[in-house]
Design an enzyme around this catalytic site. Structure first.
Site, mmCIF file in Angstrom:
data_model
loop_
_atom_site.group_PDB
_atom_site.id
_atom_site.type_symbol
_atom_site.label_atom_id
_atom_site.label_comp_id
_atom_site.label_asym_id
_atom_site.label_seq_id
_atom_site.Cartn_x
_atom_site.Cartn_y
_atom_site.Cartn_z
ATOM 1 C CG HIS A 311 -1.978 -1.236 1.255
ATOM 2 N ND1 HIS A 311 -3.265 -0.805 1.107
ATOM 3 C CD2 HIS A 311 -1.977 -2.389 1.507
ATOM 4 C CE1 HIS A 311 -3.928 -1.936 1.144
ATOM 5 N NE2 HIS A 311 -3.250 -2.854 1.465
ATOM 6 C CD GLU A 370 0.106 1.725 4.458
ATOM 7 O OE1 GLU A 370 0.197 2.270 3.413
ATOM 8 O OE2 GLU A 370 -1.058 1.410 4.861
#
Length: 400
Positions: A311, A370
């Site tokens: 992500h 992330e």
């Protein structure tokens, strides 16, 4: 050097040899134990003798110049590799050699990476590196195939995915660039991020789903033009704005990473989003969306040792879930932190994600990475930095 190839339904020695530009007897000689053990069976591994050039079967309308452009090979290099081919007359069904060593990179990291760019790259990667297995895990709401790539046929199965969230499409570019560089290192018999690429290929099976949410990615990059079948509804859900850069959900306004049966009701109540929109709506029920359902089915059909969901943004690594994670997860996360510079974070107050469901269901290591830092969608100018940061982590995942 040899490369592994996983036998598919309908394969024969002749078909495999033709696809890889080999003589049938050379292929059989490299796999004598299969001849003694009952021959070809779907799922078994065949060793492919090193053949750095791949083959293309001429289709209607093809020319050498067009093929050179399509496969990013110099026309003179293509002609040199095919001295017996008349460049003015290609026959349908004729075989043309594609010299991989003369070819340029396939995945273009300088332009926004949408569904069409991904599918085109997969087609070219499949021709250049025929040991890749490319298929589909299912379809999106709008009927787009959700592709996967398998590289390697070892006993240790691993899974990476990207673009659960539409405006995080840079993760698809990350995984596709990694796939190309890994495959190229295998063909060139090179070290890959300090590891033996050929050994990794033989010991692991890496399954990559580069774009879980293709409809959403296309919406972020191209908007909802009047011809879009859901244009009116999407504009309403987006507050009347035709700027979809903040859109995370799928085309039905459901956040695909809040769709998994891991305390889904808790996440629904925490989000408290009543209906479809750009983000955070968990849907009417777990796995209501075809993309999430396809991911759940794809995972259940395989025996993954580890999964990583990519992500953006924050430069963090989430490794736990409600104490369901195995003891080794923290150790692996610390190793990932060391080699990437990303912070390993023990996260609380989040449920129903893919990583959460995997950890709860299988008790094996699962991670959310992330990538990058800033405001989504991250600018493409960040990509070289993100790739350099995460290449060691992506490679390390193959050795866990």
């Amino acid at each position: 050097m040899t490369f592994p190839y996983v036998v598919r339904r309908g394969d024969t020695w002749e078909r495999i040899a033709q696809r890889h530009g080999l003589q049938v007897q050379a292929l059989i000689r490299a796999n004598t134990e299969l001849q003694k053990g009952g021959g070809l069976q779907p799922g078994c591994s065949v060793r492919i003798p090193n053949a750095p050039d791949c083959r293309y079967i001429v289709q209607a309308g093809d020319t050498l110049a067009a093929l050179a452009g399509r496969f990013q090979i110099g026309l003179s290099d293509l002609m040199e590799a095919n001295p017996d081919v008349n460049p003015r007359y290609l026959r349908i069904g004729q075989t043309v050699r594609l010299p991989v060593c003369k070819a340029g990179p396939i995945v273009d990291t300088t332009v926004p990476f949408g569904y069409q760019e991904m599918m085109r790259s997969l087609e070219l990667l499949g021709y250049r590196y025929p040991f890749l297995e490319i298929g589909s895990i299912g379809q999106s709401v709008m009927g787009k195939d959700i592709p996967y790539v398998r590289i390697g046929c070892g006993m240790r199965h691993l899974h990476y995915n990207g673009s659960f969230h539409a405006n995080e499409w840079v993760t698809s570019l990350l995984l596709m660039k990694f796939t190309e560089d890994y495959a190229n290192a295998c063909v060139q018999a090179q070290s890959f991020c300090g590891s033996d690429a050929g050994r990794l290929l033989e010991e692991t099976s890496l399954w990559i789903v580069p774009m879980v949410n293709p409809d959403g990615v296309e919406l972020v990059l191209h908007g909802a033009d009047p011809d879009h079948p859901h244009a009116g509804q999407l504009l309403e859900w987006n507050g009347g704005s035709d700027d979809f850069s903040g859109w995370k959900a799928n085309v039905r306004g459901v956040d695909l990473n809040d769709q998994f049966p891991a305390y889904w009701e808790t996440e629904r109540d925490r989000r408290d989003v009543p209906g479809p929109g750009p983000r955070d709506y968990t849907g009417p029920s777990p796995l209501s969306e075809p993309e999430a359902s396809a991911m759940e089915r794809f995972t259940r059909e395989r025996d993954f040792r580890l999964v990583m969901a990519f992500h953006t943004q924050g430069r963090e690594i989430y490794w736990n879930y409600r104490d369901y994670e195995p003891a080794e997860s923290e150790r692996i996360a610390q190793r990932f932190q060391q080699i990437s510079g990303y912070a390993a974070v023990k996260l609380t107050g989040s449920d129903a994600g893919y990583k959460d469901w995997f950890i709860q269901t299988y008790g094996r290591p699962g991670f959310t990475i992330e990538a990058g830092y800033g405001v989504n969608p991250l600018p493409l100018s960040q990509f070289p930095i993100i790739y350099d940061e995460l290449l060691p982590l992506l490679t390390e995942g193959l050795m866990v």
